[in-house]
Design an enzyme around this catalytic site. Structure first.
Site, short mmCIF file in Angstrom:
data_model
loop_
_atom_site.label_atom_id
_atom_site.label_comp_id
_atom_site.label_asym_id
_atom_site.label_seq_id
_atom_site.Cartn_x
_atom_site.Cartn_y
_atom_site.Cartn_z
CG HIS A 24 -2.09 0.85 1.16
ND1 HIS A 24 -3.22 0.52 0.44
CD2 HIS A 24 -2.35 2.07 1.68
CE1 HIS A 24 -4.11 1.49 0.55
NE2 HIS A 24 -3.60 2.44 1.29
CE LYS A 169 -7.77 7.99 0.80
NZ LYS A 169 -8.10 8.65 2.07
CE LYS A 171 -3.33 7.02 0.30
NZ LYS A 171 -4.05 7.85 1.32
CG ASP A 200 -5.24 10.96 0.30
OD1 ASP A 200 -4.67 12.08 0.33
OD2 ASP A 200 -5.41 10.25 1.31
CD GLU A 226 -7.96 12.04 1.94
OE1 GLU A 226 -8.64 11.27 1.20
OE2 GLU A 226 -7.57 11.72 3.06
CG ASP A 251 -6.50 13.03 5.91
OD1 ASP A 251 -6.93 13.04 7.08
OD2 ASP A 251 -5.98 12.02 5.39
CE LYS A 275 -7.84 9.62 7.79
NZ LYS A 275 -6.70 9.82 6.92
CD GLU A 329 -10.35 6.95 4.05
OE1 GLU A 329 -10.23 7.37 2.90
OE2 GLU A 329 -9.55 7.22 4.97
C1 MUC Z 1 -5.02 8.90 4.44
O1 MUC Z 1 -4.20 9.76 4.21
O2 MUC Z 1 -6.19 9.12 4.13
C2 MUC Z 1 -6.39 6.15 4.49
C3 MUC Z 1 -6.56 5.42 3.41
C4 MUC Z 1 -5.32 5.25 2.81
O3 MUC Z 1 -5.05 4.65 1.80
O4 MUC Z 1 -4.40 5.94 3.51
C5 MUC Z 1 -5.00 6.40 4.69
C6 MUC Z 1 -4.58 7.69 5.20
MG MG Z 2 -5.64 11.14 3.43
#
Ligand code: MUC
Ligand code: MG
Length: 376
Positions: A24, A169, A171, A200, A226, A251, A275, A329
């Site tokens: 991840h 989502k 990354k 994000d 994000e 975030d 969170k 999420e």
């Molecule tokens: C974040 O920054 O949102 C949540 C899902 C993910 O992939 O990373 C986290 C942290």
């Molecule tokens: Mg985030």
């Protein structure tokens, strides 16, 4: 269990490292194992409660690491609560506030464990102690973060086919923006126009990169972006928010209520990610939600890849919010090779179900904890 003997007898912390199904990746780290600290409280009535603090790649996503969380719980926060009633939630939060500044993940794990123990004592779900649930399930987003475009498309298609997730989502920020755009184009082309895509960036872009690349994200009908820029660059984030037609999801830029008030007043975004590791408690998540909503922000139920233990805590709070426009999420329980409980949280028809048993409603799998506990 006796409701009179709710005094806290002990608070213990265990570091757990649980393998993930795939790598991840985020802008500033990548993980193949999730680092958690499990907090167990024991009350005088014999009831135990469990809570979880989550991290992402050491002290990278935020300042706290599994080591610092364990130290804060063992040396400062735990001792401040011994002998207090588990039911004195606000007083216990004040005591923790006096014992340590910030350290939100550590405080959140302890409060979760106290809610679990209190709920088990009273025979009530944690959501009841948080004001009562107004929703029993919520739409749940999945994160795509391997960086391998073909794999990501297959993973998303599989989630759609199984009717587990229909919002994704992606990354960004661990490769150059042009390469991220290629990933996104491949997903949009492969998944069609209907699927909701969120990006994000985890603070990975400069304002100039936002100016250059956000029009392409608009073209690809991205629903939400994000934290595109550094959490410290609030003015830049506000300028980016004013420029793009895509709502920005705040975030890392806001943990505390005061920080939320500031990003709200400055117009840094129009959605806020809730969170536990930012708020430091489940009651505090509700206050964070109220401050964000009062500034006109919509709400998004965030996560930090918690197991079903941390997810259950989040869901207890999220279930009580008057509004949660973006759902959650909480894909964490499904990214682990093995969840940490014997009764994992259920995912059904693109939604995640709030556990309804006493306390957090999940039961720790002691064999898994033994297998994944750090040996030190
Ligand atoms: C974040 O920054 O949102 C949540 C899902 C993910 O992939 O990373 C986290 C942290
Ligand atoms: Mg985030």
């Amino acid at each position: 269990a006796h409701t009179k003997d709710t005094a806290i007898r002990s608070i213990r912390a265990t570091i757990v490292e649980a393998p993930t199904r795939r790598r991840h990746k985020l802008s500033n780290t990548e993980v193949t194992h999730q680092g958690y600290v499990l907090v167990r409280v024991l009350l005088d009535n014999g009831v135990t409660g469990i809570g979880e603090a989550s991290t992402l790649g050491g002290p990278r996503w935020a300042e706290e690491s599994v080591e610092s969380i364990k130290a804060a719980v063992t040396n400062y926060l735990g001792p401040a609560l011994l002998g207090q009633s588990a039911l004195a939630f606000e007083a216990n939060a004040l005591r923790m506030g006096k014992a340590a500044t910030r350290n939100f993940a550590a405080k959140g794990a302890i409060e979760s464990a106290l809610l679990d123990a209190a709920g088990k004592t009273l025979g009530l779900p944690a959501s009841a102690l948080l004001g009562g649930a107004v929703r029993e399930r919520m739409e749940v987003i999945w994160a795509l973060a391997s960086g391998d475009s073909g794999q990501e498309l297959e993973e998303a298609k599989e989630k759609l086919r199984r009717r587990e997730h229909r919002q994704f989502k992606i990354k960004f920020g661990f490769i150059p923006p042009q390469a991220d755009l290629k990933r996104l184009q491949a997903l949009r082309a492969g998944l069609g126009g209907e699927v909701r895509l969120i990006v994000d960036v985890n603070q990975g872009w400069t304002e100039a990169e936002c100016i250059r690349f956000m029009p392409a994200l608009e073209e690809l009908d991205v629903a939400l972006i994000e934290q595109p820029v550094s959490a410290l660059q609030l003015e830049a984030m506000a300028r980016v928010a004013a420029r793009t037609s895509i709502p920005l999801l705040v975030d890392e830029a806001a943990f505390t209520k005061e920080e939320i008030a500031r990003i709200g007043a400055m117009g840094c975004g129009s959605v806020y990610s809730l969170k536990l590791v930012k708020s430091g408690g489940l009651f505090e998540i509700k206050r964070a939600a109220a401050v964000a909503a009062a500034h006109g922000l919509e709400l998004y139920g965030g996560c930090l890849l918690e197991s079903s233990i941390g997810a259950a805590a989040h869901l207890a709070a999220f279930s009580t919010l008057p509004k949660l426009e973006w759902g959650t999420e909480h894909f964490g329980p499904r990214i682990l090779v093995e969840d940490l409980v014997v009764n994992p949280i259920r995912f059904e028809e693109f939604e995640i179900c709030v556990p309804d048993g006493p306390g957090l409603g999940v039961e720790v799998d002691e064999d898994k904890i033994r297998a994944f506990a750090r040996k030190d």
